[in-house]
Design a protein around this motif. Structure first.
Motif, PDB file in Angstrom:
ATOM      1  N   LEU A 251      92.616  27.194  70.560  1.00 48.00           N
ATOM      2  CA  LEU A 251      92.349  26.951  71.978  1.00 48.00           C
ATOM      3  C   LEU A 251      91.519  25.696  72.171  1.00 48.00           C
ATOM      4  O   LEU A 251      91.795  24.897  73.083  1.00 48.00           O
ATOM      5  CB  LEU A 251      91.629  28.169  72.575  1.00 48.00           C
ATOM      6  CG  LEU A 251      91.263  28.059  74.061  1.00 48.00           C
ATOM      7  CD1 LEU A 251      92.514  27.893  74.920  1.00 48.00           C
ATOM      8  CD2 LEU A 251      90.465  29.278  74.514  1.00 48.00           C
ATOM      9  N   GLN A 252      90.529  25.493  71.334  1.00 50.41           N
ATOM     10  CA  GLN A 252      89.689  24.303  71.462  1.00 50.41           C
ATOM     11  C   GLN A 252      90.464  23.026  71.141  1.00 50.41           C
ATOM     12  O   GLN A 252      90.189  21.968  71.704  1.00 50.41           O
ATOM     13  CB  GLN A 252      88.478  24.425  70.533  1.00 50.41           C
ATOM     14  CG  GLN A 252      87.511  25.549  70.935  1.00 50.41           C
ATOM     15  CD  GLN A 252      86.434  25.786  69.899  1.00 50.41           C
ATOM     16  OE1 GLN A 252      86.414  25.141  68.835  1.00 50.41           O
ATOM     17  NE2 GLN A 252      85.531  26.718  70.186  1.00 50.41           N
ATOM     18  N   ARG A 253      91.470  23.136  70.284  1.00 46.72           N
ATOM     19  CA  ARG A 253      92.215  21.945  69.871  1.00 46.72           C
ATOM     20  C   ARG A 253      93.378  21.629  70.800  1.00 46.72           C
ATOM     21  O   ARG A 253      93.656  20.451  71.060  1.00 46.72           O
ATOM     22  CB  ARG A 253      92.732  22.144  68.447  1.00 46.72           C
ATOM     23  CG  ARG A 253      93.435  20.923  67.890  1.00 46.72           C
ATOM     24  CD  ARG A 253      93.614  21.034  66.400  1.00 46.72           C
ATOM     25  NE  ARG A 253      94.181  19.816  65.836  1.00 46.72           N
ATOM     26  CZ  ARG A 253      94.371  19.613  64.537  1.00 46.72           C
ATOM     27  NH1 ARG A 253      94.010  20.547  63.662  1.00 46.72           N
ATOM     28  NH2 ARG A 253      94.902  18.484  64.095  1.00 46.72           N
ATOM     29  N   TYR A 254      94.064  22.660  71.305  1.00 48.10           N
ATOM     30  CA  TYR A 254      95.290  22.416  72.086  1.00 48.10           C
ATOM     31  C   TYR A 254      95.213  22.923  73.531  1.00 48.10           C
ATOM     32  O   TYR A 254      96.183  22.776  74.274  1.00 48.10           O
ATOM     33  CB  TYR A 254      96.490  23.109  71.409  1.00 48.10           C
ATOM     34  CG  TYR A 254      96.781  22.617  70.010  1.00 48.10           C
ATOM     35  CD1 TYR A 254      97.434  21.404  69.796  1.00 48.10           C
ATOM     36  CD2 TYR A 254      96.397  23.372  68.898  1.00 48.10           C
ATOM     37  CE1 TYR A 254      97.702  20.968  68.503  1.00 48.10           C
ATOM     38  CE2 TYR A 254      96.668  22.941  67.613  1.00 48.10           C
ATOM     39  CZ  TYR A 254      97.315  21.735  67.419  1.00 48.10           C
ATOM     40  OH  TYR A 254      97.583  21.284  66.145  1.00 48.10           O
ATOM     41  N   ALA A 304      88.146  38.198  83.141  1.00 46.15           N
ATOM     42  CA  ALA A 304      88.612  38.024  81.765  1.00 46.15           C
ATOM     43  C   ALA A 304      88.636  36.554  81.367  1.00 46.15           C
ATOM     44  O   ALA A 304      88.158  36.181  80.286  1.00 46.15           O
ATOM     45  CB  ALA A 304      89.997  38.643  81.616  1.00 46.15           C
ATOM     46  N   LEU A 305      89.185  35.711  82.234  1.00 44.28           N
ATOM     47  CA  LEU A 305      89.224  34.282  81.924  1.00 44.28           C
ATOM     48  C   LEU A 305      87.818  33.690  81.865  1.00 44.28           C
ATOM     49  O   LEU A 305      87.542  32.776  81.073  1.00 44.28           O
ATOM     50  CB  LEU A 305      90.072  33.547  82.977  1.00 44.28           C
ATOM     51  CG  LEU A 305      91.575  33.862  82.967  1.00 44.28           C
ATOM     52  CD1 LEU A 305      92.268  33.161  84.119  1.00 44.28           C
ATOM     53  CD2 LEU A 305      92.213  33.456  81.644  1.00 44.28           C
ATOM     54  N   GLY A 306      86.918  34.195  82.716  1.00 45.17           N
ATOM     55  CA  GLY A 306      85.530  33.722  82.688  1.00 45.17           C
ATOM     56  C   GLY A 306      84.852  34.042  81.369  1.00 45.17           C
ATOM     57  O   GLY A 306      84.072  33.237  80.839  1.00 45.17           O
ATOM     58  N   TRP A 311      83.111  32.048  75.931  1.00 44.56           N
ATOM     59  CA  TRP A 311      83.211  31.957  74.483  1.00 44.56           C
ATOM     60  C   TRP A 311      83.588  30.545  74.028  1.00 44.56           C
ATOM     61  O   TRP A 311      83.275  30.149  72.906  1.00 44.56           O
ATOM     62  CB  TRP A 311      84.265  32.933  73.971  1.00 44.56           C
ATOM     63  CG  TRP A 311      83.885  34.367  74.109  1.00 44.56           C
ATOM     64  CD1 TRP A 311      82.633  34.873  74.324  1.00 44.56           C
ATOM     65  CD2 TRP A 311      84.764  35.501  74.043  1.00 44.56           C
ATOM     66  NE1 TRP A 311      82.673  36.239  74.393  1.00 44.56           N
ATOM     67  CE2 TRP A 311      83.969  36.660  74.215  1.00 44.56           C
ATOM     68  CE3 TRP A 311      86.133  35.656  73.855  1.00 44.56           C
ATOM     69  CZ2 TRP A 311      84.494  37.945  74.214  1.00 44.56           C
ATOM     70  CZ3 TRP A 311      86.665  36.934  73.832  1.00 44.56           C
ATOM     71  CH2 TRP A 311      85.862  38.071  74.021  1.00 44.56           C
ATOM     72  N   ASN A 312      84.277  29.808  74.883  1.00 57.13           N
ATOM     73  CA  ASN A 312      84.761  28.457  74.536  1.00 57.13           C
ATOM     74  C   ASN A 312      84.241  27.492  75.596  1.00 57.13           C
ATOM     75  O   ASN A 312      84.933  27.173  76.571  1.00 57.13           O
ATOM     76  CB  ASN A 312      86.292  28.433  74.482  1.00 57.13           C
ATOM     77  CG  ASN A 312      86.861  29.476  73.524  1.00 57.13           C
ATOM     78  OD1 ASN A 312      87.098  29.210  72.359  1.00 57.13           O
ATOM     79  ND2 ASN A 312      87.095  30.685  74.048  1.00 57.13           N
ATOM     80  N   SER A 313      83.021  27.038  75.422  1.00 55.54           N
ATOM     81  CA  SER A 313      82.342  26.243  76.451  1.00 55.54           C
ATOM     82  C   SER A 313      83.036  24.915  76.730  1.00 55.54           C
ATOM     83  O   SER A 313      82.930  24.372  77.841  1.00 55.54           O
ATOM     84  CB  SER A 313      80.891  25.994  76.034  1.00 55.54           C
ATOM     85  OG  SER A 313      80.844  25.363  74.755  1.00 55.54           O
ATOM     86  N   GLU A 314      83.764  24.375  75.755  1.00 59.88           N
ATOM     87  CA  GLU A 314      84.427  23.081  75.944  1.00 59.88           C
ATOM     88  C   GLU A 314      85.857  23.219  76.455  1.00 59.88           C
ATOM     89  O   GLU A 314      86.567  22.228  76.604  1.00 59.88           O
ATOM     90  CB  GLU A 314      84.438  22.307  74.614  1.00 59.88           C
ATOM     91  CG  GLU A 314      83.047  21.993  74.082  1.00 59.88           C
ATOM     92  CD  GLU A 314      83.099  21.224  72.776  1.00 59.88           C
ATOM     93  OE1 GLU A 314      84.232  20.980  72.287  1.00 59.88           O
ATOM     94  OE2 GLU A 314      82.033  20.878  72.240  1.00 59.88           O
ATOM     95  N   TRP A 315      86.277  24.411  76.715  1.00 62.21           N
ATOM     96  CA  TRP A 315      87.648  24.640  77.198  1.00 62.21           C
ATOM     97  C   TRP A 315      87.742  24.328  78.683  1.00 62.21           C
ATOM     98  O   TRP A 315      87.071  24.954  79.497  1.00 62.21           O
ATOM     99  CB  TRP A 315      88.037  26.094  76.942  1.00 62.21           C
ATOM    100  CG  TRP A 315      89.422  26.458  77.432  1.00 62.21           C
ATOM    101  CD1 TRP A 315      90.551  25.718  77.324  1.00 62.21           C
ATOM    102  CD2 TRP A 315      89.790  27.664  78.094  1.00 62.21           C
ATOM    103  NE1 TRP A 315      91.619  26.363  77.874  1.00 62.21           N
ATOM    104  CE2 TRP A 315      91.183  27.581  78.355  1.00 62.21           C
ATOM    105  CE3 TRP A 315      89.104  28.811  78.481  1.00 62.21           C
ATOM    106  CZ2 TRP A 315      91.880  28.600  79.000  1.00 62.21           C
ATOM    107  CZ3 TRP A 315      89.803  29.823  79.109  1.00 62.21           C
ATOM    108  CH2 TRP A 315      91.173  29.715  79.366  1.00 62.21           C
TER     109      TRP A 315
END
Length: 339
Positions: A251-254, A304-306, A311-315
């Motif tokens: 997720l962080q990469r793509y 859920a998305l929040g 969990w993925n602050s840079e997303w």
């Protein structure tokens, strides 16, 4: 409308507005082709199915009730010459073209044709058929109420049902025979209803308790995986969110260009909606997070998305592709401003 009405209908021209047909519950099996289709491969392995001597109550009985909504034009008669009937038909059509229809006297009626006893074939009839009747829905609902109140004895509930049928359902009327299974279910029927009612009441609780245990075990086995579980109770809704370490890396990469949110509809054996968050990698499409919720609404999807975003602050995706579902669209818009 049947041309031969045995003198029971008015001697007036008429128009049939609608027709409804009600077949005997032992009539033709309208879902026979669907039942003969090969079953899909199940999600889980189950025990052997029980053998049914009579798998269906459908016996191709031809008896049918026909109900018609009819408008009679009371100013005219049909017992006239052919020339007069044609003139009457023309006058009625002309009058119907008038928006106000002030010149036509109409009488709307519901005409019902009941089948004769001889038309019922291929199944039991009379008092003996009462033994094979399904239990009435009002009786089923009453059993559920009794079980909810704490009654679990089939004998006790049968006595209460006897009073309910005679004093409430048929108050002031002649009650059905005690052999009528529809209103006087057998001891086995009542026991089955008690069991199914109690099972529904505890199944959800047991499933959630088992899931809590599974979540704790998964966290011990894979400490790098992220799991969030909120059980359903009086104050909160059921929500389960899962993301593994590998999914988080993908997720962080793509996931900062376009993401896909795919929901399953009637593809699992459980009634909870299941959502997959996907991205396109350099090889294929991959699932990067999963969540299941009690309700498929904007509030739940946004929550859920929040959590996944937490969990993925840079997303921060630029685009989202979803089904045409307002709950999904609004949930994404709530969590990601500007999309």
């Amino acid at each position: 409308m049947d041309s031969e009405n045995d003198g029971l209908l008015p001697d007036n021209p008429y128009i049939v507005l609608s027709v409804e047909r009600y077949e005997c519950h032992h009539g033709p099996d309208r879902n026979k082709a669907k039942k003969n289709k090969p079953e899909a491969v199940p999600d889980h392995v189950y025990g052997k199915k029980r053998f049914l001597i009579q798998p269906t109550k459908k016996m191709d009985c031809p008896a049918t009730i026909i109900a018609k909504e009819v408008i009679f034009f009371t100013d005219y008669k049909t017992s006239v010459s052919k020339w007069q009937r044609e003139k009457i038909s023309k006058d009625i059509k002309t009058g119907m073209m008038d928006d106000k229809k002030l010149n036509l006297k109409m009488d709307k009626r519901l005409v019902i044709k009941l089948p004769k006893k001889e038309e019922h074939k291929f199944h039991l009839q009379g008092e003996i058929e009462e033994i094979s009747m399904p239990v009435d829905k009002r009786i089923v609902a009453k059993v559920e109420d009794y079980v909810t109140e704490g009654f679990i004895s089939a004998s006790c509930i049968r006595m209460l049902l006897d009073t309910f049928v005679r004093k409430e359902l048929f108050a002031g009327q002649r009650s059905p025979s005690w052999t009528n299974r529809r209103f006087f279910p057998s001891q086995k029927d009542v026991s089955n209803l008690i069991y199914s009612t109690r099972l529904r009441a505890v199944k959800s609780k047991f499933d959630q308790e088992n899931l809590v245990g599974c979540v704790e075990e998964w966290r011990r086995e894979n400490p790098d995986d992220l799991i969030d579980f909120s059980p359903s109770d009086d104050t909160s809704r059921l929500l389960f969110i899962y993301q593994s370490r590998q999914q988080r890396r993908l997720l962080q990469r793509y996931g900062n260009e376009i993401c896909f949110l795919d929901a399953t509809y009637r593809t699992t054996k459980y009634s909870v909606p299941l959502f997959f968050l996907c991205v396109k990698t350099n090889m294929d499409y991959a699932v990067v997070a999963v969540f299941a919720s009690q309700f498929e609404d904007t509030k739940t999807i946004a929550a859920a998305l929040g959590k996944i975003k937490e969990w993925n602050s840079e997303w921060n995706p630029q685009f989202f592709m979803v089904d045409y579902c307002e709950a999904e669209i609004n949930g994404i818009g709530t969590c990601f401003k500007g999309i």
